[in-house]
Design a protein around this motif. Structure first.
Motif, PDB file in Angstrom:
ATOM      1  N   ILE A  16      13.914  49.884  50.706  1.00 14.61           N
ATOM      2  CA  ILE A  16      12.662  50.627  50.524  1.00 14.61           C
ATOM      3  C   ILE A  16      12.586  51.208  49.117  1.00 14.61           C
ATOM      4  O   ILE A  16      11.522  51.209  48.473  1.00 14.61           O
ATOM      5  CB  ILE A  16      12.552  51.728  51.590  1.00 14.61           C
ATOM      6  CG1 ILE A  16      12.454  51.104  52.983  1.00 14.61           C
ATOM      7  CG2 ILE A  16      11.343  52.617  51.340  1.00 14.61           C
ATOM      8  CD1 ILE A  16      12.510  52.116  54.112  1.00 14.61           C
ATOM      9  N   ARG A  17      13.701  51.694  48.591  1.00  9.83           N
ATOM     10  CA  ARG A  17      13.716  52.236  47.217  1.00  9.83           C
ATOM     11  C   ARG A  17      13.405  51.141  46.214  1.00  9.83           C
ATOM     12  O   ARG A  17      12.667  51.363  45.235  1.00  9.83           O
ATOM     13  CB  ARG A  17      15.068  52.872  46.928  1.00  9.83           C
ATOM     14  CG  ARG A  17      15.100  53.652  45.613  1.00  9.83           C
ATOM     15  CD  ARG A  17      16.471  54.198  45.301  1.00  9.83           C
ATOM     16  NE  ARG A  17      16.923  55.151  46.301  1.00  9.83           N
ATOM     17  CZ  ARG A  17      17.898  54.929  47.166  1.00  9.83           C
ATOM     18  NH1 ARG A  17      18.516  53.736  47.189  1.00  9.83           N
ATOM     19  NH2 ARG A  17      18.252  55.850  48.030  1.00  9.83           N
ATOM     20  N   ASN A  18      13.935  49.943  46.416  1.00 13.22           N
ATOM     21  CA  ASN A  18      13.631  48.828  45.512  1.00 13.22           C
ATOM     22  C   ASN A  18      12.150  48.459  45.571  1.00 13.22           C
ATOM     23  O   ASN A  18      11.533  48.107  44.551  1.00 13.22           O
ATOM     24  CB  ASN A  18      14.500  47.624  45.865  1.00 13.22           C
ATOM     25  CG  ASN A  18      15.972  47.871  45.583  1.00 13.22           C
ATOM     26  OD1 ASN A  18      16.315  48.749  44.794  1.00 13.22           O
ATOM     27  ND2 ASN A  18      16.834  47.108  46.232  1.00 13.22           N
ATOM     28  N   ALA A  19      11.551  48.521  46.779  1.00 12.89           N
ATOM     29  CA  ALA A  19      10.119  48.226  46.908  1.00 12.89           C
ATOM     30  C   ALA A  19       9.282  49.253  46.159  1.00 12.89           C
ATOM     31  O   ALA A  19       8.276  48.906  45.499  1.00 12.89           O
ATOM     32  CB  ALA A  19       9.733  48.194  48.382  1.00 12.89           C
ATOM     33  N   VAL A  20       9.666  50.513  46.225  1.00 14.60           N
ATOM     34  CA  VAL A  20       8.941  51.558  45.490  1.00 14.60           C
ATOM     35  C   VAL A  20       9.060  51.318  43.989  1.00 14.60           C
ATOM     36  O   VAL A  20       8.067  51.454  43.230  1.00 14.60           O
ATOM     37  CB  VAL A  20       9.481  52.943  45.884  1.00 14.60           C
ATOM     38  CG1 VAL A  20       8.878  54.029  44.993  1.00 14.60           C
ATOM     39  CG2 VAL A  20       9.159  53.237  47.345  1.00 14.60           C
ATOM     40  N   CYS A  21      10.259  50.956  43.522  1.00 14.61           N
ATOM     41  CA  CYS A  21      10.449  50.690  42.089  1.00 14.61           C
ATOM     42  C   CYS A  21       9.609  49.480  41.642  1.00 14.61           C
ATOM     43  O   CYS A  21       9.021  49.494  40.548  1.00 14.61           O
ATOM     44  CB  CYS A  21      11.925  50.441  41.807  1.00 14.61           C
ATOM     45  SG  CYS A  21      12.990  51.876  42.082  1.00 14.61           S
ATOM     46  N   ALA A  22       9.538  48.432  42.478  1.00 18.19           N
ATOM     47  CA  ALA A  22       8.736  47.250  42.125  1.00 18.19           C
ATOM     48  C   ALA A  22       7.252  47.598  42.037  1.00 18.19           C
ATOM     49  O   ALA A  22       6.536  47.147  41.122  1.00 18.19           O
ATOM     50  CB  ALA A  22       8.980  46.146  43.143  1.00 18.19           C
ATOM     51  N   THR A  23       6.773  48.415  42.961  1.00 17.13           N
ATOM     52  CA  THR A  23       5.368  48.824  42.930  1.00 17.13           C
ATOM     53  C   THR A  23       5.072  49.663  41.697  1.00 17.13           C
ATOM     54  O   THR A  23       4.000  49.526  41.058  1.00 17.13           O
ATOM     55  CB  THR A  23       5.024  49.616  44.207  1.00 17.13           C
ATOM     56  OG1 THR A  23       5.371  48.835  45.351  1.00 17.13           O
ATOM     57  CG2 THR A  23       3.542  49.942  44.270  1.00 17.13           C
ATOM     58  N   ALA A  24       6.019  50.523  41.321  1.00 21.29           N
ATOM     59  CA  ALA A  24       5.817  51.342  40.117  1.00 21.29           C
ATOM     60  C   ALA A  24       5.790  50.475  38.863  1.00 21.29           C
ATOM     61  O   ALA A  24       5.010  50.734  37.928  1.00 21.29           O
ATOM     62  CB  ALA A  24       6.928  52.395  40.015  1.00 21.29           C
ATOM     63  N   LEU A  25       6.605  49.446  38.805  1.00 18.60           N
ATOM     64  CA  LEU A  25       6.592  48.544  37.658  1.00 18.60           C
ATOM     65  C   LEU A  25       5.272  47.776  37.571  1.00 18.60           C
ATOM     66  O   LEU A  25       4.744  47.539  36.482  1.00 18.60           O
ATOM     67  CB  LEU A  25       7.766  47.566  37.745  1.00 18.60           C
ATOM     68  CG  LEU A  25       9.168  48.141  37.480  1.00 18.60           C
ATOM     69  CD1 LEU A  25      10.235  47.082  37.727  1.00 18.60           C
ATOM     70  CD2 LEU A  25       9.270  48.668  36.049  1.00 18.60           C
TER      71      LEU A  25
END
Length: 247
Positions: A16-25
Motif C-alpha cells: 500500500i505504501r508503494n502504491a501511494v508513492c506511485a500515485t504521488a509520482l
C-alpha cells in the motif's frame, strides 16, 4: 497476533505504501515527508479494509462465500466513493506499474541438538503421541556434596581451621592490647603481642595446662583453693606424705 500474521500485515502495508508513492509520482511530486506518507498509507489502508468488509457482508447476504465484482461496486458506493471516472483512471496511459512483491525467504527452524538415543514408545501408547526425549534429559546433578568422612581430610581441615582461629585471635589481641615492635621507625610493621610479667614464671612451666580442659581446671581451682590455702595443686610441689606404718 502470531509472527506469520504480523509478517503478512507488514507485507500488505509495504505494498500500500508503494502504491501511494506511485500515485504521488504520477501527480508530479518528487519527494514526500515521512509523516505525510504514513498518513496517506493509513487512510488508503482503512478505506480498503472498509470496502472489503462491506463486500464480504454483501456476499454473505447473497448466500455466497466469495465476493463478486457487483459486491465490490456496492461496497464502493456505500463508502461514498463516486464510480464516475474510475474506468478512465484504471486505463490511464502514464501510470507507474508496481512490481510483484518478492517472497520472503523462509526461516528454517534450527534442529534440536540430540545428545543421546530416544526410546521407542511402548505398544500401549498411540503413535500420535510425542516421542520420549533424549536420554540426556534424565541426567541429574545433585545440588549438595556428600560429607567428607576420611580421617586424613578431617584432620587437615581441623588443623587449617585451628590455624585460622589462632591467626585471627593473634591479630585481634595485637590490635586491642599492648604490642612490641621489631622496627622502632615503623611500629605497625610486624607487631608482637606484649608479654605480661608473672611473679613466678617457673610456676607456669611446672604447671602445664591443656587447652581443652583449661576452663574446667580454672573452675576446680576456684573451688579447691579456698579450702586448701597454702597447698599447691602441683603434685611435685606438695610436701611429702609419709605412708602409715602397719604393725
Amino acid at each position: 497476533m502470531t509472527s506469520s500474521s504480523a509478517s503478512a500485515s507488514e507485507v500488505y502495508r509495504k505494498v500500500i505504501r508503494n502504491a501511494v508513492c506511485a500515485t504521488a509520482l504520477e501527480q508530479g511530486f518528487s519527494s514526500c515527508d515521512a509523516l505525510a506518507l504514513e498518513t496517506l498509507t493509513e487512510v488508503l489502508q482503512a478505506t480498503l479494509i472498509e470496502i472489503c468488509h462491506s463486500a464480504k457482508a454483501y456476499a454473505e447476504l447473497g448466500g455466497r462465500t466469495e465476493a463478486s465484482g457487483a459486491d465490490v461496486c456496492l461496497a464502493i458506493v456505500d463508502s461514498g466513493i463516486r464510480m464516475e471516472g474510475l474506468k478512465e483512471f484504471i486505463r490511464r496511459p502514464r501510470k507507474v506499474t508496481l512490481s510483484a512483491p518478492m517472497a520472503q525467504p523462509r526461516v528454517s527452524t534450527p534442529r534440536t541438538l540430540q545428545t543421546g538415543e530416544r526410546k521407542n514408545l511402548p505398544n500401549y501408547i498411540p503413535d500420535h503421541f510425542p516421542p520420549f526425549p533424549d536420554s540426556h534429559a534424565y541426567v541429574h546433578t545433585s545440588t549438595h556434596r556428600q560429607p567428607v568422612t576420611e580421617y586424613v581430610a578431617i584432620r587437615e581441615k581441623l588443623a587449617s581451621q585451628k590455624r585460622d582461629i589462632e591467626r585471627a585471635l593473634t591479630r585481634f589481641v595485637a590490635k586491642t592490647s599492648g604490642t612490641h615492635t621489631l622496627f622502632p621507625d615503623n611500629p605497625q610493621l610486624y607487631p608482637l603481642i606484649a608479654c605480661k610479667p608473672h611473679p613466678q614464671p617457673w610456676m607456669i612451666a611446672l604447671c602445664p595446662k591443656d587447652q581443652i580442659f583449661e576452663d574446667e581446671d580454672d573452675d576446680e581451682k576456684e573451688e579447691i583453693l579456698p579450702e586448701r590455702e597454702g597447698v599447691p595443686d602441683n603434685p611435685y610441689l606438695r610436701p611429702v606424705k609419709m605412708p602409715r606404718r602397719r604393725y
